[in-house]
Scaffold this active site. Structure first.
Site, PDB file in Angstrom:
ATOM      1  CD  GLU C  56      -1.739  -2.436   1.353  1.00 14.82           C
ATOM      2  OE1 GLU C  56      -2.689  -3.310   1.233  1.00 14.82           O
ATOM      3  OE2 GLU C  56      -0.546  -2.489   1.978  1.00 14.82           O
ATOM      4  CG  HIS C 125     -11.058  -7.284   6.569  1.00 10.00           C
ATOM      5  ND1 HIS C 125     -10.579  -8.102   7.460  1.00 10.00           N
ATOM      6  CD2 HIS C 125     -10.278  -7.460   5.363  1.00 10.00           C
ATOM      7  CE1 HIS C 125      -9.433  -8.444   7.017  1.00 10.00           C
ATOM      8  NE2 HIS C 125      -8.981  -8.071   5.893  1.00 10.00           N
TER       9      HIS C 125
END
Lengths: 340, 325, 327
Positions: C56, C125
């Site tokens: 990321e 999540h």
């Protein structure tokens, strides 16, 4: 490493079989009991030899941290399969009371300190545990399990650098299954693209890097065992690349509610159309391979092996039954544990 | 270490010496202004790094991109950023390169390819890879250089960027100024790998380590990679061993390290070292060297005067610039 | 002319159209374009469409660098939480660069991330973490709730010269809706009044818009007339539409799937309290997730989250506890 006695070899086979059977039951739950498992599960089938061969090197008090693909390690450490299945079913009898689910199993009493659901992020956790072990001076060693995809995470390089620098008592076990979810490693890894073993990455951190056949529990035991001995002696960490083949897809289907969840075909077939690769992997399945080897070496008879199989099947059927019968948690329990 | 044999001539020696003196004079003046609070904020000086800035940026074109970090003054000056704009920026004036909104750590001068500096260690590495990706997709032979310290190598984004640069074969030259100090601690406390070029060994691309206080060595080492990068090669890593003359920031008491003996510093002072060599080799004479220094100091003084004539930005500018219009 | 497609397809349509329109638009990130059959890869080639490793920090940082070099990257982050792995690039690089350069550079990029997968994805999540980014000047924050908005807001996000966090709700993924054909832009900072009403104003974001509309429908049968407003973008926020509505109704219920403290809901409540206090006939009521990590198991998960019943109860409360509106 010390030679493995027959009892130990049978133990290894039994644990491999327990993991395989557990994962099969998880997978079958999607068909047999739709809706019981929510969210995402990730199975360890194919990695049993690597997991058990690694865990077999540990002493009591040693610790493991892993990823969301986490069912195998606690089983090998002796965690109750009932509690694990109940957790995956979201029940009060679950290992984590239904708060964690499949990706977040924890059993600290047995040294399973936890997992991260985010790729690579458990590696620094494991490194921190090794730091604690080092300063406690009780001779503990930590195993950090992660996949090949994690090695492109900054968290990986940041952690291995520090571990090497501080000579932390840790062994990094990279389970290289050649896939990042649906991406093949040569699509995203400069070493894989160059056809090199990923263990070469260890050289960036002045750390030994070893590649081992993760389908052979004895080979894994020897390599991880040597690394554990090195770590315990205070000589620092090792990166072990354990080449495994994940026999299931990355995880069950990711779908919004209403779409039945199930396991799709492995990405080799479903994405890349490479059935031959997958069938070759099936032929190399570590569980029957090890069974055959033990029988051939006279460690086990076929009848004894069948007996183990039937015990394991009973154990895992009981785990499914336990999970199904365990009640769902009271809704307002959701506010428990926010703060200690 | 690669011992350089630069093809040095009088013109090049003059040019390199001029750049190095401009940086040295600028940094010394900034240190003075900092002491009297005419320059504020966190200031990182690059005295001791002039050889790297001059040896690398002196070979680049305006359309080549440079990303720097918190210690960026030398790179910007060597890349061609105007001294007045630089000084005005450091003094927080509206005519500064960034209207006084960035300051010492965030100098941007796109006209001269100084694409930016970031105040967070290693934060520039992936950005530079992005610029190199743009360069590659643009189909030109322009390249990107990213300057970073040895401290950035331990940031995860270093390896993330190196992997992608290698996998995608980007026209990017990593230039590490290994001054043996990551902020306040020595490299030995940050990594078991002494040489930064060894950290990228697993990635298989060309790498070299040169003595950063030897501008000729930097010029030659960088030049080899630049030639290959222009032809579509990449990435590369050039590690320059340097010595940070000043503390991590201005005002840093530096209790964490022993001062290099003056004699040792004289050997590792890239400016003194190069000037002596150039004099000895007859590339310049004493009056020319003195004139270069005088001109550099005068240019910096003019920059200070120019900056002082500039006003401070209006408060409204702070709100006006939050979003692109 | 319009066509009916799922929310996710509408997002892809916008990216595809913008990539056709502007060759500077890139699309890269995790788990996209891994085969030659990938439609983006086929249409635009592997230079502009790329799978990245799970890195990321490098993905977002490279987007910043490519944007500074004149490109317009769309980064596929997959899940909103993965942005947290690279928080430095999202919060302290992308939105700061332009400002600190005195306006000399711009950073046009889109961070596309799914959020709120509240379907058993447990604690890591499922968050509605957009309010972490609404407090970062320089970032824009977009929360489409319909397929048409998903398309129009993505197109606007790609054309915007600032870094935009584009959060799409996972539970809306397969929701079909009418989407205008061809070029379609939804401007930032313009709320949509999804339903008009005179008794109470309900402001709901993302997935909660549907819940609020369902609650409003049920309330209508009790004679309560609720106005439902979808801000569509949290930064910039169309406060005027909300204040105008509150002036009319005198009552405000805020619905947000995020946890309450420091949330978008809290920010709107503060703004209305500050700027619309004299219009209010009752205290503002917030219906948010309870302040806890989302648990795995279903009943606990449901307990934490806002739903129709909680919205209706809040409406009754601001109307004075009576199930029927006062005459």
């Amino acid at each position: 490493m010390t030679e493995l006695g027959n009892d130990r070899l049978v133990w290894i086979y039994t644990q491999m079989l327990r993991i395989r059977e557990f994962e099969e039951r998880v997978k079958r739950t999607f068909e047999d009991h739709p809706g019981v498992i929510r969210g995402h599960t990730h199975l360890a089938d194919g990695a049993e030899a690597s997991i058990v061969g690694s865990v077999a090197t540990l002493n009591p008090g040693d610790q493991i941290l892993a990823t969301y693909r986490c069912h195998g390690y606690p089983l090998a450490l002796g965690t109750d399969a009932n509690a694990m299945m109940a957790e995956i079913y979201g029940r009060t009898g679950g290992l984590c009371g239904g708060y964690g689910g499949s990706m977040h199993l924890v059993d600290p009493e047995r040294g399973f300190l936890g997992t991260s659901g985010i790729v690579g992020q458990g590696i620094p956790h494991a490194t921190g545990a090794a730091y604690a072990a080092q300063i406690r001076k009780r001779g503990q060693v930590v195993l950090s399990f992660f996949g090949d995809g994690s090695t492109k995470q900054g968290a990986f390089s940041e952690s291995l650098n520090i571990a090497s620098l501080w000579k932390l008592p840790i062994v990094y076990v990279m389970e290289n299954n050649s896939y990042n979810v649906v991406t093949r490693s040569e699509q995203e890894d400069a070493n894989a693209a160059a056809g090199e073993p990923l263990a070469i990455k260890a050289t960036a951190f002045a750390m030994p890097g070893v590649t081992v056949d993760g389908a052979d529990p004895i080979a894994v035991y020897d390599v991880v065992g040597a690394a554990v001995e090195r770590a315990r002696a205070g000589d620092g960490p090792t990166l072990v690349e354990s080449k495994v083949y994940r026999l299931s897809a990355h995880g069950n289907l990711i779908a919004p509610p209403g779409v039945p969840l199930h396991y799709p075909e492995h990405e080799a077939i479903s994405v890349f159309g490479n059935r031959e690769e997958y069938e070759a992997a099936l032929r190399g399945d570590p569980v029957p391979r090890f069974r055959a080897r033990l029988i051939e070496d006279g460690v086990l008879s076929a009848e004894q092996a069948d007996g183990i199989g039937s015990e394991v099947r009973n154990e895992m059927q009981a785990a499914v039954d336990f999970g199904l019968n365990s009640p769902l948690p009271a809704a307002e329990r959701a506010l428990d544990h926010v703060y200690a | 270490m690669e011992r350089a044999v630069p093809t040095m001539d009088a013109e090049l020696a003059n040019r390199l010496l001029s750049t190095m003196w401009r940086i040295r004079a600028f940094e010394e003046r900034v240190a003075q202004l900092k002491r009297t609070m005419q320059v504020h904020g966190l200031i990182h000086l690059s005295i001791g790094g002039e050889g790297v800035a001059a040896g690398v940026c002196g070979q680049l074109r305006n359309d080549d991109g440079v990303y720097s970090g918190h210690r960026a003054h030398g790179h910007a000056i060597a890349k061609g950023a105007p001294l007045t704009g630089m000084m005005a920026e450091l003094m927080g004036r509206v005519d500064g390169l960034c209207h006084g909104l960035g300051g010492s750590m965030h100098v941007v001068d796109r006209e001269h390819g100084m694409l930016g500096a970031t105040g967070v260690v290693g934060g520039n590495l992936p950005m530079a890879a992005g610029d190199a990706l743009a360069a590659k997709l643009g189909g030109t032979d322009r390249i990107t250089v990213v300057f970073f310290g040895d401290g950035a190598v331990q940031a995860g984004h270093f390896h993330e960027s190196v992997n992608l640069a290698a996998l995608w074969q980007l026209p990017l030259i990593f230039v590490c100024e290994n001054n043996g100090m990551a902020e306040f601690t020595s490299r030995a406390e940050h990594s078991p790998v002494d040489s930064v070029s060894d950290v990228v060994a697993p990635y298989g691309f060309k790498r070299a380590t040169v003595e950063g206080s030897d501008v000729g060595a930097v010029w030659t080492g960088f030049g080899k990679f630049l030639k290959l990068a222009r032809r579509g090669g990449g990435p590369f890593l050039l590690e320059c061993r340097t010595h940070r003359r000043a503390g991590h920031y201005e005002g840093d008491a530096q209790e964490y390290r022993d001062e290099l003996a003056e004699q040792e510093w004289a050997q590792r002072d890239p400016l003194a070292r190069f000037q002596e060599q150039a004099l000895a080799d007859g590339l310049i004479d004493e009056p020319t060297a003195a004139e270069i220094e005088t001109q550099a100091r005068a240019a910096v003084e003019a920059a200070v005067e120019g900056a002082r004539k500039s006003t401070f930005p209006t408060a409204e500018l702070a709100a006006e610039l939050v979003y692109a219009k | 002319m319009s066509h009916e497609i799922p929310y996710i397809a509408a997002i892809n349509e916008a990216i595809q159209l913008e990539m056709e329109r502007d060759e500077d638009v890139l699309y890269f990130g995790q788990n996209i374009a891994t085969t030659e059959d990938d439609p983006f890869l086929k249409a635009f080639g592997s230079d502009r469409v790329r799978v990245t490793p799970i890195s990321e920090t490098a993905e977002i940082g490279m987007a910043v660098g490519a944007a500074l070099a004149g490109l317009r990257p769309v980064v596929e982050l997959y899940m909103a939480e993965f942005m947290l792995v690279a928080m430095n690039q999202v919060v302290n690089e992308a939105p700061r660069f332009r400002y600190m350069s005195g306006g000399r550079v711009k950073v046009p990029l889109v961070l596309k991330a799914g959020y709120g997968f509240t379907a058993g994805w447990a604690g890591q999540h499922t968050g509605s973490i957009y309010s972490m980014f609404t407090g970062v000047p320089g970032l824009k924050v977009v929360l489409p709730s319909t397929a048409a908005d998903a398309k129009g807001l993505m197109a606007t996000a790609i054309r915007d010269d600032n870094p935009v966090c584009y959060f799409h709700h996972y539970l809306l993924t397969l929701e079909h809706g009418d989407v205008p054909d061809g070029e379609y832009l939804v401007p930032f900072g313009q709320a949509a009044v999804r339903r008009e009403g005179g008794d109470v104003t309900i402001v709901a974001t993302g997935f909660m818009v549907g819940k609020a509309l369902a609650a409003a429908e049920a309330l209508a049968s009790e004679g309560i007339s609720a106005e439902v407003i979808d801000p569509r973008t949290l930064v910039p926020l169309d406060l005027d539409t909300i204040l105008t509505s509150v002036e009319k109704t005198g009552r405000l219920v805020l619905v947000d799937q995020a946890t309450r403290y420091g949330s978008a809901s809290a920010a709107i409540a503060a703004d209305v309290a500050e700027h619309g206090f004299s219009s209010l006939k009752a205290p503002i009521k917030q219906v948010t997730a309870l302040d806890a990590t989302i648990p795995y198991s279903e009943p606990m998960e449901a307990f934490l989250l806002p739903d129709e019943a909680k919205i209706s109860a809040a409406v009754h409360q601001v109307l004075g506890g009576s199930p029927v509106a006062t005459a």
